[in-house]
Design an enzyme around this catalytic site. Structure first.
Site, mmCIF file in Angstrom:
data_model
loop_
_atom_site.group_PDB
_atom_site.id
_atom_site.type_symbol
_atom_site.label_atom_id
_atom_site.label_comp_id
_atom_site.label_asym_id
_atom_site.label_seq_id
_atom_site.Cartn_x
_atom_site.Cartn_y
_atom_site.Cartn_z
ATOM 1 N N GLU A 62 -2.365 7.835 -5.615
ATOM 2 C CA GLU A 62 -1.191 8.712 -5.550
ATOM 3 C C GLU A 62 -0.867 9.111 -4.114
ATOM 4 O OE1 GLU A 62 1.398 9.916 -8.771
ATOM 5 O OE2 GLU A 62 -0.462 8.811 -8.677
ATOM 6 N N ARG B 12 0.806 14.233 -7.946
ATOM 7 C CA ARG B 12 -0.251 14.727 -7.064
ATOM 8 C C ARG B 12 -0.907 15.973 -7.631
ATOM 9 N NH1 ARG B 12 3.453 12.771 -2.054
ATOM 10 N NH2 ARG B 12 2.611 10.642 -2.055
ATOM 11 N N GLY C 180 0.814 -1.202 0.000
ATOM 12 C CA GLY C 180 0.000 0.000 0.000
ATOM 13 C C GLY C 180 0.849 1.254 0.000
#
Length: 384
Positions: free
Chosen positions: A361, A241, A127
């Site tokens: 992201e 981002r 993750g």
């Protein structure tokens, strides 16, 4: 000084969205079909070369222009903005950190879209904890042998280049000091899975990618020197981002536009529903939030182009815009009432697409950690 987007390019992409994307999106989205004709049109518009230098065939637009184009694509269909997301981060990584040979090899094809690139970061058990990754590239003569797996890799089935973040020195301390970015091309030992099923972000695939003894030359290390991958990728993720924030702004704008249109067409109790205070206040709040998200996005894009550290601004843009998109798409569904729950209207698609920007992201919980750390770091005397 504010950096104005290249309005001609933004307008051209906006026209493409209105004339070609919005009329056709359902035929691709409903059955999760790859939108080849729309991707080809994006190549013609130059969308894949926006962060590629002109000497390699790109257009090298400003980050505000890149963000504005991404938002326009997402206004039509968020998946199309996703198709250039990781690709553009890899273009940035090559431009800033790549060797002359690496840039000459990869960037011309990336500029015209004939070579598609993507990032490979997330692992099935990792993750957001990238430093816990288990994918390793071990030296064997003049080669590196890669073993491991990555997941949720966008565009994996169409990628000819993977910017793979992995460990080249598993024993290094701190852990990030042993990481490198490898420029990996498909070949024996690299397997891409079938599409992973998704709530939204359909059409463009996300897959698991397995590396089983894949051999790559040592020259595939980005920049030629191992151990620098963590810092390189963290810099690239600032671009990512900003782009995810732009996607969120585009989706939120589409939801607002549809809600405004519907609130004028739909009548109840003898008047358009926007004139009812409950609906009118929803519209007012939605419009304010979308405008604010767009300004935060522009601020982050301008900060990135200034050359100053921008992880705070990029994190704020990603956090704020994605949360706005989630709320505005829900409010648009409310404005539409029962029809908003129907696949005959686009608002249900916006509602399904919006959560990706919250978890993608770097989750918003991770963004809050980054933002808090940078706020504290910049709070000292003379710091900004």
């Amino acid at each position: 000084m504010a950096v104005a987007p290249d309005q001609d390019l933004v307008d051209a992409v906006g026209a493409f969205v209105d004339e070609q994307v919005r009329p056709r999106v359902r035929e691709f989205e409903r059955d999760d079909v790859y939108p080849g004709p729309l991707i080809d049109a994006m190549k013609e518009l130059g969308c894949f070369g926006m962060l590629v230098p002109e000497e390699h065939g790109g257009t090298a637009v400003s980050t505000p222009t890149f963000a504005a184009v991404s938002a326009e694509l997402a206004r039509g269909w968020m998946s199309l903005a996703g198709a250039i997301g990781g690709h553009s981060v890899v273009a940035y990584l090559l431009t800033r950190f790549g060797t002359d040979e690496q840039r000459a090899r990869h960037l011309p094809g990336m500029a015209d879209g004939s070579l598609r690139a993507t990032m490979a970061l997330t692992e099935p058990g990792g993750g957001s904890d990238l430093q816990a990754m288990r994918t390793v590239a071990r030296r064997d003569g003049d080669d590196l042998v890669v073993t491991g797996a990555k997941t949720w890799i966008s565009n994996a089935q169409h990628a000819g280049l993977f910017a793979l973040l992995c460990k080249t020195d598993p024993e290094a301390q701190p852990r990030h000091a042993g990481m490198s970015v490898l420029l990996v091309e498909p070949g024996p030992g690299l397997t891409v899975s079938a599409k992973l099923p998704k709530l939204g972000y359909r059409g463009v695939e996300a897959c698991e990618v397995a590396f089983d003894g894949l051999r790559v030359p040592a020259s595939a290390v980005l920049g030629g020197e191992p151990g620098r991958g963590w810092a390189q990728m963290m810099s690239g993720l600032e671009v990512g981002r900003v782009q995810v924030a732009a996607r969120a702004v585009g989706v939120a704008q589409a939801a607002l536009d549809d809600a405004v249109r519907y609130s004028q067409e739909r009548e109840s109790f003898g008047r358009p529903i926007w004139q009812h205070q409950a609906v009118g206040h929803l519209i007012a709040d939605m419009a304010t939030k979308v405008h604010a998200a767009r300004l935060v996005l522009l601020d982050a894009a301008e900060r990135f182009d200034s050359g100053e550290r921008s992880d705070l601004e990029a994190g704020m843009a990603k956090l704020f815009a994605s949360e706005v998109a989630a709320q505005v798409t829900l409010d648009a569904l409310r404005v539409h009432g029962g029809y908003g729950y129907s696949t005959e209207y686009d608002v249900e698609r916006y509602y399904r697409d919006a959560p990706l920007m919250i978890v993608g992201e770097g989750t918003n919980e991770i963004q809050r950690n980054v933002i808090a750390a940078q706020v504290i770091a910049r709070s000292g005397p003379g710091r900004r």
